[in-house]
Design a protein around this motif. Structure first.
Motif, PDB file in Angstrom:
ATOM      1  N   GLY A   1      59.559  -5.505  -0.762  1.00  0.00           N
ATOM      2  CA  GLY A   1      59.350  -5.709   0.659  1.00  0.00           C
ATOM      3  C   GLY A   1      58.586  -4.533   1.235  1.00  0.00           C
ATOM      4  O   GLY A   1      58.099  -3.654   0.508  1.00  0.00           O
ATOM      5  N   LEU A   2      58.495  -4.474   2.549  1.00  0.00           N
ATOM      6  CA  LEU A   2      57.701  -3.422   3.184  1.00  0.00           C
ATOM      7  C   LEU A   2      58.272  -2.034   2.908  1.00  0.00           C
ATOM      8  O   LEU A   2      57.520  -1.078   2.710  1.00  0.00           O
ATOM      9  CB  LEU A   2      57.616  -3.679   4.686  1.00  0.00           C
ATOM     10  CG  LEU A   2      56.898  -4.967   5.100  1.00  0.00           C
ATOM     11  CD1 LEU A   2      56.929  -5.120   6.618  1.00  0.00           C
ATOM     12  CD2 LEU A   2      55.460  -4.987   4.599  1.00  0.00           C
TER      13      LEU A   2
ATOM     14  N   GLN B   1      55.595 -15.100   3.974  1.00  0.00           N
ATOM     15  CA  GLN B   1      56.094 -13.747   4.236  1.00  0.00           C
ATOM     16  C   GLN B   1      56.550 -13.547   5.676  1.00  0.00           C
ATOM     17  O   GLN B   1      56.661 -12.429   6.141  1.00  0.00           O
ATOM     18  CB  GLN B   1      55.018 -12.720   3.881  1.00  0.00           C
ATOM     19  CG  GLN B   1      54.729 -12.638   2.399  1.00  0.00           C
ATOM     20  CD  GLN B   1      55.969 -12.277   1.594  1.00  0.00           C
ATOM     21  OE1 GLN B   1      56.676 -11.333   1.887  1.00  0.00           O
ATOM     22  NE2 GLN B   1      56.239 -13.068   0.563  1.00  0.00           N
TER      23      GLN B   1
ATOM     24  N   ARG C   1      53.020 -10.116   8.993  1.00  0.00           N
ATOM     25  CA  ARG C   1      53.794  -9.437   7.951  1.00  0.00           C
ATOM     26  C   ARG C   1      53.119  -9.570   6.584  1.00  0.00           C
ATOM     27  O   ARG C   1      53.034  -8.598   5.817  1.00  0.00           O
ATOM     28  CB  ARG C   1      55.210 -10.009   7.875  1.00  0.00           C
ATOM     29  CG  ARG C   1      56.060  -9.353   6.794  1.00  0.00           C
ATOM     30  CD  ARG C   1      57.377 -10.087   6.613  1.00  0.00           C
ATOM     31  NE  ARG C   1      58.288  -9.853   7.716  1.00  0.00           N
ATOM     32  CZ  ARG C   1      59.218  -8.896   7.743  1.00  0.00           C
ATOM     33  NH1 ARG C   1      59.321  -8.055   6.719  1.00  0.00           N
ATOM     34  NH2 ARG C   1      60.014  -8.762   8.768  1.00  0.00           N
TER      35      ARG C   1
ATOM     36  N   ARG D   1      51.929  -6.530   4.142  1.00  0.00           N
ATOM     37  CA  ARG D   1      52.430  -6.393   2.773  1.00  0.00           C
ATOM     38  C   ARG D   1      51.273  -6.326   1.770  1.00  0.00           C
ATOM     39  O   ARG D   1      51.315  -5.556   0.812  1.00  0.00           O
ATOM     40  CB  ARG D   1      53.347  -7.567   2.445  1.00  0.00           C
ATOM     41  CG  ARG D   1      54.073  -7.426   1.109  1.00  0.00           C
ATOM     42  CD  ARG D   1      54.679  -8.740   0.698  1.00  0.00           C
ATOM     43  NE  ARG D   1      55.693  -8.578  -0.332  1.00  0.00           N
ATOM     44  CZ  ARG D   1      56.018  -9.540  -1.186  1.00  0.00           C
ATOM     45  NH1 ARG D   1      55.409 -10.707  -1.143  1.00  0.00           N
ATOM     46  NH2 ARG D   1      56.950  -9.349  -2.100  1.00  0.00           N
ATOM     47  N   GLN D   2      50.240  -7.130   2.009  1.00  0.00           N
ATOM     48  CA  GLN D   2      49.119  -7.144   1.070  1.00  0.00           C
ATOM     49  C   GLN D   2      48.371  -5.816   1.059  1.00  0.00           C
ATOM     50  O   GLN D   2      47.916  -5.355   0.012  1.00  0.00           O
ATOM     51  CB  GLN D   2      48.152  -8.286   1.403  1.00  0.00           C
ATOM     52  CG  GLN D   2      47.151  -8.569   0.303  1.00  0.00           C
ATOM     53  CD  GLN D   2      47.811  -8.963  -1.007  1.00  0.00           C
ATOM     54  OE1 GLN D   2      48.668  -9.850  -1.027  1.00  0.00           O
ATOM     55  NE2 GLN D   2      47.447  -8.290  -2.090  1.00  0.00           N
TER      56      GLN D   2
END
Length: 379
Positions: free
Chosen positions: A13-14, A44, A105, A109-110
């Protein structure tokens, strides 16, 4: 010359990815194990407002400020509050000075994934067990039959963390409130009334015990949350295997509300998803256990307040910096990180609980509106 301990992170996750990135910036190797089979195996989630004091500070520590700014959705910090009949109680435009820009989000994340060396994240590694080996070392077992032994284990694996039991007996507790989530696509043309109600950014309609919240995302998509204070059994009785039954059951709770608002329930184009809200104790903490710690929801699961993702990233950045500052003493780094995270998360959890009561308590929405407009909400 110092040799850094390889860091094993559970959860991509982040928070876990921010930790891995900050470690990489400082030349510290890590591996992230993630249960999902691939980065695109599931959606996501929706929008995140990234705050200057924590989320943006974490991204700066990760050296990703420019990449972050490139994905900001300009104008989406706008917010409005409506009555159940659709009248406007509060309208705030996004003038660019809010300090909490909105991003998707998945895109955030990417950015973090792209910033890591290839092979850092090991997909399709669902944790089935963790055990202490002694001397601060642990072994993690995965559903695919493999194991990993490590001298430094970080649980970034969310509310139902498999790492947390090494440190704490605390388990998430249902708060009494759940969200039901849905989406409306191409809203400006296909759902124009609902699109106008939501406006350019976020919209909320709150009364004691319930509310409807909407957010405009990229490509004219509306992301809606229906909030109700009800037992879990009440939601389960709606029958989530039958989306139309769920919509009908929710609609009864909002009888008399303006149709442009209830459209966020009835016109949802995805199956309604139940999101029960769980928390750990606001003062959750643990004694120092050699070789292991927690970040994000694994450490301090709290009711949604806009801070969760920001705090997870900040935890990751702070832990990464502590490890970099103590290359020869991992335990000193973990102790320093935990010394700061406990009071920080305690304060934020307390604020989140207050905000939830203001949003859905007996005086909703008056005291909440006074809070967000800078008035004395206690009066």
């Amino acid at each position: 010359m110092s040799t850094h301990t390889h860091v094993t992170i559970i959860g991509a996750g982040l928070g876990g990815l921010t930790l891995a990135r900050v470690l990489h910036v400082h030349g510290i190797p890590s591996t992230v194990y993630e249960a999902e089979p691939s980065p695109t195996s599931r959606g996501q989630g929706g929008m995140l407002d990234i705050h200057e004091s924590n989320g943006q500070a974490a991204l700066a520590a990760a050296g990703l400020t420019d990449e972050f700014r490139a994905i900001i959705l300009v104008g989406h910090e706008a917010s409005r509050a409506l009555t159940p009949q659709g009248s406007v109680l509060l309208e705030e435009e996004d003038d660019g000075t809010g300090g909490r820009p909105e991003v998707q989000r998945g895109e955030l994340r990417q950015i973090l994934l792209d910033s890591l060396p290839e092979g850092t994240v090991r997909w399709d590694h669902k944790v089935t067990g963790v055990r202490a080996l002694g001397g601060g070392r642990h072994e993690v077992s995965f559903a695919n039959g493999t194991t990993a032994a490590t001298g430094l284990l970080v649980g970034a694996d969310g509310a139902w963390s498999r790492v947390r039991p090494l440190l704490s007996d605390a388990k998430p507790v249902y708060t009494g409130t759940s969200f039901v989530e849905t989406y409306l696509y191409e809203a400006d043309t296909r759902h124009p009334e609902a699109a106008r109600a939501v406006g350019a950014g976020g919209m909320f309609v709150l009364v004691p015990g319930k509310g409807i919240q909407g957010h405009r995302e990229a490509s004219g998509r509306l992301h809606a949350y229906v909030a109700l204070r009800r037992p879990l059994e009440w939601f389960e009785a709606l029958g989530f295997d039958d989306p139309e039954s769920v919509k009908a059951g929710l609609l009864k709770e909002f009888e008399g509300w303006a149709p442009e608002l209830t459209a966020l329930i009835t016109d949802g184009e995805t199956d309604p998803v139940l999101r029960p809200l769980y928390t750990l104790p606001a003062d959750h903490r643990w004694e120092r256990v050699p070789g292991v710690t927690l970040i994000g929801d694994a450490a301090h699961l709290m009711i949604p307040s806009g801070e969760g993702a920001n705090l997870a990233m900040f935890d990751g950045a702070e832990l990464g910096r502590a490890l970099a500052a103590n290359p020869d003493d991992t335990e000193a780094a973990l102790a320093a990180y935990e010394r700061d995270v406990f009071p920080r998360s305690h304060e934020e959890a307390g604020q989140a609980n207050i905000m939830n009561e203001l949003m859905f308590g007996p005086d909703a929405p008056d005291r909440f509106l006074r809070l967000i407009t800078g008035q004395d909400w206690e009066s």
